[in-house]
Design an enzyme around this catalytic site. Structure first.
Site, mmCIF file in Angstrom:
data_model
loop_
_atom_site.group_PDB
_atom_site.id
_atom_site.type_symbol
_atom_site.label_atom_id
_atom_site.label_comp_id
_atom_site.label_asym_id
_atom_site.label_seq_id
_atom_site.Cartn_x
_atom_site.Cartn_y
_atom_site.Cartn_z
ATOM 1 N N SER A 133 1.891 -4.412 5.194
ATOM 2 C CA SER A 133 2.368 -4.087 5.603
ATOM 3 C C SER A 133 1.849 -2.982 7.127
ATOM 4 C CB SER A 133 0.509 -2.571 4.357
ATOM 5 O OG SER A 133 0.764 -1.656 4.648
ATOM 6 N N LYS A 163 0.799 5.510 1.590
ATOM 7 C CA LYS A 163 -0.221 4.252 1.577
ATOM 8 C C LYS A 163 -1.699 5.345 1.113
ATOM 9 C CE LYS A 163 1.965 2.601 4.701
ATOM 10 N NZ LYS A 163 2.543 0.860 5.101
ATOM 11 N N SER A 166 9.649 0.297 -0.322
ATOM 12 C CA SER A 166 8.729 -1.348 0.573
ATOM 13 C C SER A 166 8.388 -2.050 -0.149
ATOM 14 C CB SER A 166 8.377 -1.256 2.196
ATOM 15 O OG SER A 166 7.271 -0.281 1.673
#
Length: 255
Positions: free
Chosen positions: A214, A130, A73
């Site tokens: 996000s 992340k 992503s």
């Protein structure tokens, strides 16, 4: 990725090793006692002997040393692009037993600014990636997509605004406690552009570098220490899709 690959690998290692062991202890001896000279092993035993060493090496490497992942992503753009293939250090934050994730050797802890792979609290069988923004006890604040950690501003330096006419997105350097990394944010902050909270003990606050695109700790909460997987440290290939050719232009360390 929702497939439990560590569990599958564990079963494959156990089954192939078990077949080889049982045959060595019982059936191979029986064949030898019967005086059958140079008899070939049964096909299933041949396969077990061939695959067990390879599976065992792969299992140990990906469980305790390094594991490859593909970025699915755009939540870490501009640092990581969709199609980047990365390597994750599995021992940087301590050695953990595969499948159970129990830490058995404490080597180090995540630091602010690290790019980390983990299991989020709302999807405990799916890998996420992340950036570590908050450590246990940190107070995290976002004001119009400007970050403050324990009241200290994380300065942002504009690199580019796109498109040049009527820009919608800004690409910036962000300095988090001395660690500089790229980030992107909308000119007009979105739903999660404002936030305030304190990281509980034994947890981490995670955010994507693509701040307005996000879903992270601002949406689903803090990440427990036992759900940490490892530290992403390098890009080794980029491959957009099966119809394109792999590229090595992005090879390098992850900041």
């Amino acid at each position: 990725m929702d497939i439990n690959l560590p569990l599958i690998l564990l079963w494959l290692v156990a089954i192939s090793g078990g077949i080889w062991l049982v045959d060595s202890l019982f059936f191979a001896r029986r064949r030898k006692k019967e005086g059958v000279a140079k008899q070939e092993d049964p096909i299933v035993v041949e396969y077990a002997k061939s695959f067990f060493p390879i599976l065992a090496i792969v299992f140990v490497l990906r469980s305790f040393i390094v594991e490859p992942f593909q970025i699915p992503s755009a939540s870490m753009v501009p640092t990581l692009q969709v199609g980047d293939f990365i390597l994750v250090n599995k021992y940087e934050y301590g050695l953990r037993l595969p499948v159970s994730r129990t830490k058995v050797v404490n080597i180090g802890e995540p630091q602010r600014g690290d790019v980390m792979v983990f299991f989020p609290p709302h999807m405990n069988d799916t890998y996420f990636i992340k950036r570590v923004i908050g450590l246990p006890g940190d107070k995290i604040e976002l004001k119009n997509n400007v970050l403050y950690v324990n009241g200290e501003l994380a300065p942002q330096e504009l690199i580019q605004a796109v498109p040049p006419v009527n820009p919608q997105v800004e690409i910036l350097w962000e300095n988090l406690y001395g660690q500089r990394h790229l980030m992107a944010k909308n000119v007009r902050s979105g739903e999660y552009g404002n936030f305030s909270g304190t990281v509980p003990e034994g947890h981490y606050f995670m955010m994507g570098d693509n701040r307005d695109n996000s879903l992270d700790s601002r949406a689903w909460g803090f990440v427990p220490e036992q759900d940490v997987v490892g530290k992403a440290f390098a890009i080794w290939m980029h491959w957009d899709n099966w119809l394109s050719l792999p590229s090595f232009k992005r090879v390098g360390s992850i900041q």
